[in-house]
Design an enzyme around this catalytic site. Structure first.
Site, mmCIF file in Angstrom:
data_model
loop_
_atom_site.group_PDB
_atom_site.id
_atom_site.type_symbol
_atom_site.label_atom_id
_atom_site.label_comp_id
_atom_site.label_asym_id
_atom_site.label_seq_id
_atom_site.Cartn_x
_atom_site.Cartn_y
_atom_site.Cartn_z
ATOM 1 N N LYS A 261 42.199 40.607 43.720
ATOM 2 C CA LYS A 261 42.061 40.884 42.282
ATOM 3 C C LYS A 261 41.579 39.614 41.603
ATOM 4 O O LYS A 261 42.208 38.558 41.731
ATOM 5 C CB LYS A 261 43.404 41.342 41.726
ATOM 6 C CG LYS A 261 43.600 41.182 40.230
ATOM 7 C CD LYS A 261 44.831 41.948 39.760
ATOM 8 C CE LYS A 261 45.632 41.180 38.728
ATOM 9 N NZ LYS A 261 46.840 41.911 38.278
ATOM 10 N N LYS B 13 40.838 37.609 38.183
ATOM 11 C CA LYS B 13 41.067 37.532 36.745
ATOM 12 C C LYS B 13 39.709 37.321 36.074
ATOM 13 O O LYS B 13 38.913 36.488 36.547
ATOM 14 C CB LYS B 13 42.010 36.367 36.437
ATOM 15 C CG LYS B 13 43.433 36.600 36.929
ATOM 16 C CD LYS B 13 44.077 37.732 36.150
ATOM 17 C CE LYS B 13 45.586 37.758 36.347
ATOM 18 N NZ LYS B 13 46.211 38.814 35.537
ATOM 19 N N SER C 126 46.283 38.027 43.448
ATOM 20 C CA SER C 126 45.633 37.857 42.155
ATOM 21 C C SER C 126 45.043 36.453 42.108
ATOM 22 O O SER C 126 45.761 35.476 42.300
ATOM 23 C CB SER C 126 46.680 38.052 41.046
ATOM 24 O OG SER C 126 46.119 37.856 39.780
ATOM 25 N N ASP D 229 41.022 42.041 36.528
ATOM 26 C CA ASP D 229 42.061 42.134 35.491
ATOM 27 C C ASP D 229 41.662 41.266 34.310
ATOM 28 O O ASP D 229 41.504 40.050 34.451
ATOM 29 C CB ASP D 229 43.411 41.674 36.061
ATOM 30 C CG ASP D 229 44.568 41.849 35.078
ATOM 31 O OD1 ASP D 229 44.333 42.299 33.936
ATOM 32 O OD2 ASP D 229 45.713 41.530 35.465
ATOM 33 N N LYS E 257 55.032 47.338 36.573
ATOM 34 C CA LYS E 257 55.813 46.092 36.656
ATOM 35 C C LYS E 257 57.191 46.398 36.094
ATOM 36 O O LYS E 257 57.328 46.652 34.898
ATOM 37 C CB LYS E 257 55.187 44.990 35.804
ATOM 38 C CG LYS E 257 53.924 44.376 36.342
ATOM 39 C CD LYS E 257 53.416 43.332 35.359
ATOM 40 C CE LYS E 257 52.082 42.765 35.821
ATOM 41 N NZ LYS E 257 51.398 42.065 34.712
ATOM 42 N N ASP F 61 48.020 47.979 32.332
ATOM 43 C CA ASP F 61 49.153 47.098 32.623
ATOM 44 C C ASP F 61 49.942 46.925 31.319
ATOM 45 O O ASP F 61 50.887 47.678 31.050
ATOM 46 C CB ASP F 61 48.616 45.760 33.171
ATOM 47 C CG ASP F 61 49.670 44.688 33.377
ATOM 48 O OD1 ASP F 61 50.838 44.907 33.040
ATOM 49 O OD2 ASP F 61 49.331 43.585 33.882
ATOM 50 N N GLY G 27 52.761 42.015 39.484
ATOM 51 C CA GLY G 27 53.608 40.845 39.716
ATOM 52 C C GLY G 27 53.593 39.922 38.524
ATOM 53 O O GLY G 27 52.654 39.938 37.723
ATOM 54 N N GLU H 123 41.541 46.381 35.195
ATOM 55 C CA GLU H 123 42.887 46.401 34.635
ATOM 56 C C GLU H 123 42.879 45.871 33.206
ATOM 57 O O GLU H 123 42.329 44.797 32.943
ATOM 58 C CB GLU H 123 43.774 45.538 35.537
ATOM 59 C CG GLU H 123 45.242 45.497 35.191
ATOM 60 C CD GLU H 123 46.017 44.638 36.202
ATOM 61 O OE1 GLU H 123 45.500 44.392 37.325
ATOM 62 O OE2 GLU H 123 47.132 44.198 35.875
HETATM 63 C C1 NPQ Z 1 48.953 40.526 35.385
HETATM 64 N N1 NPQ Z 1 50.080 38.868 36.894
HETATM 65 O O1 NPQ Z 1 48.827 41.364 36.244
HETATM 66 C C2 NPQ Z 1 49.860 39.306 35.546
HETATM 67 C C3 NPQ Z 1 49.547 38.311 34.570
HETATM 68 C C4 NPQ Z 1 50.364 37.098 34.525
HETATM 69 C C5 NPQ Z 1 49.827 38.238 39.200
HETATM 70 O O2 NPQ Z 1 48.029 38.591 37.777
HETATM 71 C C6 NPQ Z 1 53.752 33.510 33.857
HETATM 72 C C7 NPQ Z 1 54.401 34.697 33.617
HETATM 73 C C8 NPQ Z 1 52.458 33.521 34.214
HETATM 74 C C9 NPQ Z 1 53.720 35.887 33.713
HETATM 75 C C10 NPQ Z 1 50.427 34.725 34.694
HETATM 76 C C11 NPQ Z 1 49.212 38.578 37.892
HETATM 77 C C12 NPQ Z 1 51.753 34.702 34.329
HETATM 78 C C13 NPQ Z 1 52.402 35.903 34.068
HETATM 79 C C14 NPQ Z 1 49.777 35.935 34.794
HETATM 80 C C15 NPQ Z 1 51.695 37.088 34.162
HETATM 81 O O3 NPQ Z 1 48.387 40.707 34.322
HETATM 82 MG MG MG Z 2 47.548 42.622 34.641
#
Ligand code: NPQ
Ligand code: MG
Length: 369
Positions: free
Chosen positions: A162, A164, A136, A190, A264, A240, A292, A215
């Site tokens: 991926k 953001k 990501s 995402d 998740k 998600d 994650g 996403e």
């Molecule tokens: C998602 N994760 O899929 C999340 C978003 C995310 C790997 O993109 C601290 C705790 C920081 C949780 C940053 C990825 C975070 C978090 C991003 C979750 O949407």
């Molecule tokens: Mg997400």
């Protein structure tokens, strides 16, 4: 199984680089760890809640409190009848707080599996020895900086990228990455709820870039909006934040709100509910992948085991440890030909490194059973 003690420990883990999403930027992860001790084994798990309630309504201080005052007493009331499989029902009267419930169930499951000499992968039903790794990639200050970051991850072997996105950082970075790395790159985006249905025509401009999925473009409660959007764009919609249970998954699929699901365990209350989502999705022919939450090796190990189940057919956000942390709490997960190996030892199959743990610990407290 008889629990003797549950330790709550707050750790602070610096990130190798800031991670920016549509809801904010973090440079350091604050994490609550749960450590369960029984007469015969111990179990570890980490809570996904962050300092601020921006990804979801949960946040770390509230999580510690609900664990201590509302969840653990319900586990204590079970006495010796406590098993990991009974945690979900015991905690069900407490509304919400999936991440707090998940960390307790997971630590107890880890201890239980270690007592029984069984691995997470074996218990959950993993059918793969290793799983393909995606990464990501956060929002950056410039497209050049993004291209350099993506190039670095591809060099390391990541099999899927991926990006953001948010309004103002979507078409341009996606076009640039697609043009630079070509049509074969597995690419997805995402939005973390940053758009509204009024943006449908704008999001349809992502259609030509052949993305695997988009996403969570809309709000977490907006299943009907996602269903409407899915009819207006050709990029598959993946949910998600909207999916907090297997029932949510069934509803979203039936409504046409998604054709892919990001699973998740932390968001859905644990690995048992995560497996139910996997099963519901499989029954509908809906592929899933493992998301994650910037886990340390403790959470990463269990995620990688879950990602070994048969309907996890897309690469997950199961990245190597060094994507986030220079020093992990466990032996680091490393890419091998773009894959992470599913641990085979009892429980999560990883050991917490005492020196690293001591160094990153900010506070700790014990709850005697
Ligand atoms: C998602 N994760 O899929 C999340 C978003 C995310 C790997 O993109 C601290 C705790 C920081 C949780 C940053 C990825 C975070 C978090 C991003 C979750 O949407
Ligand atoms: Mg997400």
């Amino acid at each position: 199984m008889r629990i003797e003690n549950i330790e709550l420990r707050r750790v602070s883990m610096p990130l190798v680089r800031p991670f920016r999403t549509s809801f904010g930027t973090i440079t350091e992860r604050q994490i609550s760890l749960v450590h369960v001790s029984t007469a015969h084994a111990e179990g570890w798990a980490e809570c996904a809640a962050e300092v601020w309630p921006l990804y979801s309504s949960e946040f770390i201080d509230a999580s510690d409190l609900v664990i201590r005052d509302h969840l653990i007493p319900r586990l204590q009331a079970l006495g010796d009848a406590l098993t990991a499989e009974r945690v979900g029902n015991a905690l069900a009267p407490v509304k919400g707080h999936q991440m707090s419930k998940a960390v307790l169930e997971t630590a107890i499951l880890d201890a239980q599996l270690r007592e029984n000499g069984q691995s997470f992968g074996g218990y959950l039903g993993a059918v793969h020895d290793s799983v393909p790794a995606g990464v990501s990639v956060g929002i950056m200050d410039s497209v050049d900086e993004l291209l350099e970051a993506v190039a670095g991850y591809l060099e390391q072997g990541y099999l899927r990228i991926k990006l953001k996105i948010e309004p103002g950082w979507d078409l341009e970075p996606v076009r640039a990455v697609r043009e630079r790395f070509g049509p074969d790159l597995l690419l997805q985006v995402d939005a973390n709820t940053a758009y509204s249905l009024a943006d449908a025509r704008h999001l349809a401009r992502l259609d030509p870039f052949d993305l695997l999925l988009i996403e969570q473009p809309l709000g977490e409660r907006d299943l009907l909006g996602h269903a409407a959007l899915a009819r207006l764009i050709s990029t598959p919609v993946c949910l998600d934040e909207s999916i907090e249970s297997a029932k949510d998954a069934a509803a979203a699929i039936s409504l046409g709100a998604c054709s892919i699901i990001n699973v998740k365990p932390s968001r859905v209350g644990g690995y048992l509910e995560a497996r139910r989502i996997h099963d519901v999705a499989a029954a509908h022919g809906v592929p899933v992948w493992c998301g994650g939450m910037l886990e340390t090796g403790i959470g990463r190990a269990a995620n990688v085991a879950l990602a070994g189940l048969p309907n996890f057919v897309l690469p997950g956000d199961t990245s190597a440890s060094d994507r986030y942390y220079a020093r992990d709490l466990t032996a680091p997960f490393v890419l091998e030909d773009g894959h992470l190996r599913v641990p085979t030892g009892p429980g999560t199959g990883v050991a917490v490194l005492p020196e690293v743990l001591a160094e990153v610990t900010r506070s700790r407290s014990d709850i005697r059973f």
